[in-house]
Design a protein around this motif. Structure first.
Motif, mmCIF file in Angstrom:
data_model
loop_
_atom_site.group_PDB
_atom_site.id
_atom_site.type_symbol
_atom_site.label_atom_id
_atom_site.label_comp_id
_atom_site.label_asym_id
_atom_site.label_seq_id
_atom_site.Cartn_x
_atom_site.Cartn_y
_atom_site.Cartn_z
ATOM 1 N N HIS A 165 57.787 -2.136 44.089
ATOM 2 C CA HIS A 165 56.738 -2.128 45.108
ATOM 3 C C HIS A 165 55.427 -2.747 44.648
ATOM 4 N N ILE B 253 62.613 -4.421 61.188
ATOM 5 C CA ILE B 253 62.465 -4.522 59.726
ATOM 6 C C ILE B 253 62.153 -5.959 59.333
ATOM 7 N N ASP B 254 62.890 -6.905 59.902
ATOM 8 C CA ASP B 254 62.632 -8.318 59.594
ATOM 9 C C ASP B 254 61.182 -8.682 59.914
ATOM 10 N N ASP C 158 58.382 -6.506 60.384
ATOM 11 C CA ASP C 158 57.262 -5.742 59.824
ATOM 12 C C ASP C 158 57.577 -4.994 58.534
ATOM 13 N N GLY C 159 58.795 -5.072 58.061
ATOM 14 C CA GLY C 159 59.148 -4.378 56.824
ATOM 15 C C GLY C 159 59.731 -3.001 57.066
ATOM 16 N N GLU D 66 59.020 -0.142 55.650
ATOM 17 C CA GLU D 66 58.081 0.992 55.702
ATOM 18 C C GLU D 66 57.429 1.122 57.080
ATOM 19 N N LYS E 15 63.141 -8.421 53.611
ATOM 20 C CA LYS E 15 62.541 -7.083 53.555
ATOM 21 C C LYS E 15 63.619 -6.019 53.406
ATOM 22 N N TYR F 20 64.474 -3.734 49.963
ATOM 23 C CA TYR F 20 64.558 -2.272 50.071
ATOM 24 C C TYR F 20 65.911 -1.758 49.576
ATOM 25 N N ASN G 266 60.166 -9.567 46.233
ATOM 26 C CA ASN G 266 58.937 -8.774 46.311
ATOM 27 C C ASN G 266 57.706 -9.537 45.803
#
Lengths: 217, 217
Positions: free
Chosen positions: A115, B31-32, B34-35, B37, B107, B111, B164
């Motif tokens: 992260h 997810i693609d 905005d990610g 999280e 993303k 993860y 990342n």
DNA sequence: ACCTGAACACCGTTCAAGT
DNA sequence: ACCTGAACACCGTTCAAGT
């Protein structure tokens, strides 16, 4: 009656003022125990026997806490520099020392690797030492950044796989007889095996690119 | 008045019943964009034009959504198997195909690599192909699980560093002249460089352990 | 300067009630 | 069977008010 301003000894954990460093220490303790995802500003305040809002006078937000903790742990990294040992042995020692640190705070390090893209910075002792060793090994200046990044990525990559359990799963599911000496033994071997393989690969690259030996000084 | 039971066209996105697969597809889209999280059961429901609670009739909880999405993307992986090409080339192709998939959903893959220790399973096409190639390369049966895990860890490790942003940071901070042809070019080179190095390392290992050539059949 | 309570805008999930 | 509203137990963070 004025004694009642403080609860009796034992219920009040904090009789020291709140500090940025103190917050990081408490946060690290919580992370070591329950993982990064379980860390909460509110729990952290409780652990410090403070009001949740008091933390914001020493730290801008939760993300800063995580970065601060990671930075605090990162600066703990030390390695001996064996200037006159062969570069292969120096890389092995550096990587093993780094792994030892990772094992001391596995939850935090697994989080930081994935992260915090800036967790390992080129100015850090780990990166500086790695660059110096590869330079001494005879990697040409023009390739030094790439080779350093390559070795860094491989080390953090295999460490991540070890810390998050993927490595253990791959080994135990693929061969049921694995782990007789415990998973730690397996993972010691895997780390060593990965290092040796990448070192052999670098040796091959150095042999074709030059005389395969760095300047001894 | 009975027309009012449905809002006019354009405001209502979903006129298809909620499904497990449909939930995963919508989640992947979020997810693609905005990610991971930023994914929320409530936002997911909004995207599906449903009540947040309706999702729980098709999916047990949020973690299952993430696992379902990862599994859905994982099954999309395909690679051609060049049975008669040299093992070095086969590994390069397999790894590059895997990377292509990772770039399609960066993303999610970042993860999954770090949070889902079971994302890549030994039964998966990627793992099976990797094992088969290393077997054909002449890796002894006794070492096959370890070597497969090593190569797998290195590939996912360097991919994680790329996804990342750590790889890009290491390269651009270490040498300011990097990236003239764009970061994608740099990272193509880094991936290739890592693959070549690990392959050279394996060649060295195979050469000392046997005749250095797998049985051709 | 440092701390605090109330409040805001969110979360994931349970549960009883609707159709 | 499928959906839903209200509710619960949490979050991070802002802000005005206290000392």
């Amino acid at each position: 009656m004025e004694k009642a301003k403080r609860p009796p000894r034992g219920t009040r954990k904090r009789d020291v003022p709140l500090t940025e460093a103190g917050i990081y220490v408490a946060a690290l303790r919580l992370i070591d125990a329950d993982g990064v995802e379980a860390l909460t500003m509110r729990k952290l305040a409780t652990a410090l026997d403070a009001n949740p809002m008091s933390l914001y006078h020493h730290v801008p937000n939760k993300d800063a806490v995580l970065r601060g903790v990671a930075r605090m742990v990162g600066t703990q990294f030390r390695t001996v520099t064996l200037e006159d040992a062969p570069w292969q042995e120096r890389i092995r020692l550096l990587a093993t020392d780094f792994r030892t640190l990772a094992h001391r705070h596995p939850k935090l390090m697994a989080y930081s690797f994935s992260h915090q893209a800036d967790f390992i910075q080129p100015e850090d002792p780990f990166w500086a030492a790695l660059t110096a060793i590869l330079d001494a090994a005879g990697v040409p200046q023009s390739e030094l950044p790439q080779i350093t990044a390559l070795v860094g990525a491989v080390i953090t990559g295999v460490l991540t796989a070890e810390l998050n359990g993927a490595l253990h799963r791959w080994l135990s599911l693929a061969s049921p007889t694995v782990g007789e000496d415990g998973p730690i033994h397996d993972e010691n071997c895997m780390f060593r095996l990965t290092l040796d393989t990448i070192i052999t690969g670098l040796e091959g690259r150095l042999a074709t690119n030059g005389d395969g030996r760095g300047a001894d000084h």
